[in-house]
Design an enzyme around this catalytic site. Structure first.
Site, PDB file in Angstrom:
ATOM      1  N   CYS A   8       0.696 -10.197 -11.966  1.00  0.00           N
ATOM      2  CA  CYS A   8       1.061 -10.132 -10.896  1.00  0.00           C
ATOM      3  C   CYS A   8       0.512  -9.024  -9.884  1.00  0.00           C
ATOM      4  O   CYS A   8       0.003  -8.113 -10.249  1.00  0.00           O
ATOM      5  CB  CYS A   8       2.524 -10.001 -10.756  1.00  0.00           C
ATOM      6  N   CYS A  46       1.757  -6.670  -8.055  1.00  0.00           N
ATOM      7  CA  CYS A  46       2.238  -5.204  -8.319  1.00  0.00           C
ATOM      8  C   CYS A  46       1.838  -4.692  -9.553  1.00  0.00           C
ATOM      9  O   CYS A  46       1.445  -3.347  -9.513  1.00  0.00           O
ATOM     10  CB  CYS A  46       3.869  -5.038  -8.377  1.00  0.00           C
TER      11      CYS A  46
END
Length: 143
Positions: free
Chosen positions: A47, A49
């Protein structure tokens, strides 16, 4: 399951820093069961993040004068059984990816979950980690 051609470079971001990758439940147990001292466990992820916040924060934090004795990682969405086994050591915490656990003598003493990583800067996350390192880890010459 993510394509290894995509996940591979994301794995390498941590292994190049000295993290030992654990890809099976047996490898996780070998690193965490009966562990002495401090271990930083990063549940890596594909992902944004993880790429923008978690991995850069970890890279910065482990340069600190106080740092964990061992560095280990598992990859969510890739090594499913290894991730499940690692999370079994995170008593009291819900599954999250990315997720960063500082363990001491086999017990979680500090945890950063996705909601504490997402939307924050790598610098702020690194500061959180280094405060935890100062509290729970020994100073080392590697800094």
């Amino acid at each position: 399951m993510y394509d290894e051609r995509i996940a591979g470079p994301m794995r390498e971001e941590l292994t190049q820093l000295g993290f030992e990758e654990t890809r099976t439940p047996q490898e996780v147990d070998a690193r965490l069961k009966d562990a002495h001292g401090t271990t930083l466990v990063v549940v890596n992820s594909i992902c944004g993040c993880a790429a923008r916040n978690a991995r850069p924060a970890v890279a910065k934090a482990i340069r600190h004068e106080s740092r964990p004795d061992q560095l280990t990682t598992v990859f969510a969405g890739q090594d499913v059984e290894a991730v499940q086994r690692a999370r079994s050591y995170f008593t009291g915490y819900a599954p999250s990816s990315p997720q960063i656990a500082l363990m001491k003598d086999g017990q979680v003493v500090y945890m950063l979950e996705r909601h504490q990583i997402e939307g924050r800067t790598a610098e702020d996350i690194a500061k959180d980690l280094t405060r935890a390192f100062d509290k729970h880890c020994e100073k080392t010459a590697a800094a």
